[in-house]
Design a protein around this motif. Structure first.
Motif, PDB file in Angstrom:
ATOM      1  N   ASP A   1       0.830  -1.206   0.000  1.00 18.05           N
ATOM      2  CA  ASP A   1       0.000   0.000   0.000  1.00 18.05           C
ATOM      3  C   ASP A   1       0.865   1.257   0.000  1.00 18.05           C
ATOM      4  N   MET A   2       1.962   1.216   0.758  1.00 12.92           N
ATOM      5  CA  MET A   2       2.877   2.352   0.790  1.00 12.92           C
ATOM      6  C   MET A   2       3.487   2.575  -0.590  1.00 12.92           C
ATOM      7  N   LEU A   3       3.860   1.494  -1.255  1.00 11.42           N
ATOM      8  CA  LEU A   3       4.430   1.621  -2.604  1.00 11.42           C
ATOM      9  C   LEU A   3       3.410   2.226  -3.570  1.00 11.42           C
ATOM     10  N   GLN A   4       2.174   1.743  -3.500  1.00 14.58           N
ATOM     11  CA  GLN A   4       1.134   2.267  -4.377  1.00 14.58           C
ATOM     12  C   GLN A   4       0.825   3.731  -4.063  1.00 14.58           C
ATOM     13  N   ASP A   5       0.783   4.075  -2.780  1.00  6.68           N
ATOM     14  CA  ASP A   5       0.544   5.474  -2.406  1.00  6.68           C
ATOM     15  C   ASP A   5       1.656   6.376  -2.930  1.00  6.68           C
ATOM     16  N   SER A   6       2.884   5.899  -2.849  1.00  3.21           N
ATOM     17  CA  SER A   6       4.015   6.669  -3.348  1.00  3.21           C
ATOM     18  C   SER A   6       3.875   6.909  -4.845  1.00  3.21           C
ATOM     19  N   LEU A   7       3.489   5.885  -5.576  1.00  8.55           N
ATOM     20  CA  LEU A   7       3.307   6.028  -7.024  1.00  8.55           C
ATOM     21  C   LEU A   7       2.144   6.976  -7.348  1.00  8.55           C
ATOM     22  N   LYS A   8       1.074   6.897  -6.561  1.00  9.02           N
ATOM     23  CA  LYS A   8      -0.065   7.794  -6.783  1.00  9.02           C
ATOM     24  C   LYS A   8       0.332   9.248  -6.537  1.00  9.02           C
ATOM     25  N   ARG A   9       1.084   9.480  -5.470  1.00  3.73           N
ATOM     26  CA  ARG A   9       1.535  10.848  -5.183  1.00  3.73           C
ATOM     27  C   ARG A   9       2.462  11.357  -6.291  1.00  3.73           C
TER      28      ARG A   9
ATOM     29  N   GLU B   1      11.945  18.136  -6.561  1.00  5.04           N
ATOM     30  CA  GLU B   1      12.661  17.660  -5.370  1.00  5.04           C
ATOM     31  C   GLU B   1      11.807  16.696  -4.559  1.00  5.04           C
ATOM     32  N   SER B   2      10.507  16.968  -4.498  1.00 11.11           N
ATOM     33  CA  SER B   2       9.630  16.055  -3.757  1.00 11.11           C
ATOM     34  C   SER B   2       9.518  14.711  -4.479  1.00 11.11           C
ATOM     35  N   ILE B   3       9.607  14.736  -5.816  1.00 16.82           N
ATOM     36  CA  ILE B   3       9.611  13.474  -6.565  1.00 16.82           C
ATOM     37  C   ILE B   3      10.861  12.675  -6.219  1.00 16.82           C
ATOM     38  N   ASP B   4      11.985  13.368  -6.120  1.00 23.65           N
ATOM     39  CA  ASP B   4      13.229  12.680  -5.752  1.00 23.65           C
ATOM     40  C   ASP B   4      13.112  12.015  -4.385  1.00 23.65           C
TER      41      ASP B   4
ATOM     42  N   PHE C   1      10.454   5.128  -2.065  1.00 24.87           N
ATOM     43  CA  PHE C   1       9.944   3.970  -2.797  1.00 24.87           C
ATOM     44  C   PHE C   1      11.020   2.896  -2.882  1.00 24.87           C
ATOM     45  N   GLU C   2      12.232   3.304  -3.233  1.00 25.98           N
ATOM     46  CA  GLU C   2      13.341   2.345  -3.367  1.00 25.98           C
ATOM     47  C   GLU C   2      13.618   1.622  -2.048  1.00 25.98           C
ATOM     48  N   ARG C   3      13.607   2.377  -0.949  1.00 23.95           N
ATOM     49  CA  ARG C   3      13.879   1.758   0.358  1.00 23.95           C
ATOM     50  C   ARG C   3      12.810   0.722   0.714  1.00 23.95           C
ATOM     51  N   VAL C   4      11.546   1.076   0.490  1.00 24.47           N
ATOM     52  CA  VAL C   4      10.465   0.135   0.800  1.00 24.47           C
ATOM     53  C   VAL C   4      10.516  -1.051  -0.154  1.00 24.47           C
ATOM     54  N   TYR C   5      10.744  -0.791  -1.423  1.00 25.07           N
ATOM     55  CA  TYR C   5      10.796  -1.870  -2.413  1.00 25.07           C
ATOM     56  C   TYR C   5      11.920  -2.851  -2.084  1.00 25.07           C
TER      57      TYR C   5
ATOM     58  N   ARG D   1       0.380  -5.708 -10.629  1.00 22.46           N
ATOM     59  CA  ARG D   1      -0.150  -5.206 -11.901  1.00 22.46           C
ATOM     60  C   ARG D   1      -0.532  -3.730 -11.787  1.00 22.46           C
ATOM     61  N   ALA D   2      -1.160  -3.359 -10.672  1.00 22.79           N
ATOM     62  CA  ALA D   2      -1.555  -1.955 -10.471  1.00 22.79           C
ATOM     63  C   ALA D   2      -0.313  -1.065 -10.437  1.00 22.79           C
ATOM     64  N   MET D   3       0.732  -1.517  -9.764  1.00 21.49           N
ATOM     65  CA  MET D   3       1.963  -0.732  -9.697  1.00 21.49           C
ATOM     66  C   MET D   3       2.639  -0.658 -11.065  1.00 21.49           C
ATOM     67  N   GLN D   4       2.620  -1.739 -11.810  1.00 20.15           N
ATOM     68  CA  GLN D   4       3.204  -1.721 -13.154  1.00 20.15           C
ATOM     69  C   GLN D   4       2.478  -0.719 -14.045  1.00 20.15           C
ATOM     70  N   ASP D   5       1.152  -0.678 -13.927  1.00 21.58           N
ATOM     71  CA  ASP D   5       0.373   0.276 -14.717  1.00 21.58           C
ATOM     72  C   ASP D   5       0.724   1.714 -14.337  1.00 21.58           C
ATOM     73  N   MET D   6       0.849   1.962 -13.033  1.00 19.24           N
ATOM     74  CA  MET D   6       1.193   3.314 -12.590  1.00 19.24           C
ATOM     75  C   MET D   6       2.611   3.683 -13.028  1.00 19.24           C
ATOM     76  N   ILE D   7       3.529   2.741 -12.960  1.00 19.52           N
ATOM     77  CA  ILE D   7       4.907   3.011 -13.378  1.00 19.52           C
ATOM     78  C   ILE D   7       4.956   3.312 -14.879  1.00 19.52           C
TER      79      ILE D   7
END
Length: 157
Positions: free
Chosen positions: A6-14, A55-58, A64-68, A87-93
């Motif tokens: 969920d944290m990974l998906q939230d990060s991608l959504k943000r 900068e916030s994206i960085d 994301f990398e740390r959690v992944y 699959r949801a994360m792949q689509d967002m990526i």
């Protein structure tokens, strides 16, 4: 594990939301550059805001990398269990990658527009300076034209 996903998906959504905001700033900057009297302060603020967003994206990417890194082995080992989230994360990526390409292309186009704007403004300033110079020359020449030297004095020495 679900909390990490969920944290990974939230990060991608943000990240997607931030990319959308950057694209909005780019559209506004493009519109500003088309105006005859652009407000430089507003343009500078827009650029500064984009820098803050980048900068916030960085920082999101770092998180994301740390959690992944923590969940990678679990996800790879149990792909079928987490297939929906993966699959949801792949689509967002994929969407993020597409937006990154669009943003980069728009930044290049904006850079050209800024260069063209600077050239136009420089030419306008040069024309104003040249017009003022021509007016001064005309005025000085007209002063000399109306000058009548002394007719009673001998100019020979």
């Amino acid at each position: 594990m679900d909390a990490y996903l969920d944290m990974l998906q939230d990060s991608l959504k943000r990240k997607l939301e931030i990319l959308n905001r950057i694209m909005k700033y780019q559209r506004e900057e493009s519109d500003m550059l088309k105006e005859s009297n652009m407000e430089m302060e507003a343009f500078d603020k827009s650029i500064s805001d984009k820098v803050v967003l980048a900068e916030s994206i960085d920082s999101l990417d770092d998180g994301f990398e740390r959690v992944y890194d923590r969940v990678r082995e679990e996800m790879i080992g149990h792909k079928e269990k987490y297939a929906v989230q993966i699959r949801a994360m792949q689509d967002m990526i994929a969407e993020i990658s597409e937006k990154n390409v669009l943003i980069q292309a728009e930044e290049n186009r904006l850079r050209l527009e800024v260069d063209n704007y600077a050239k136009r403004e420089s030419a306008a300033l040069r024309q104003k300076r040249d017009s003022g110079k021509a007016a001064r020359n005309y005025y000085n020449n007209m002063k000399k034209l109306n000058y009548v030297g002394s007719q009673f004095m001998d100019k020979k020495k």
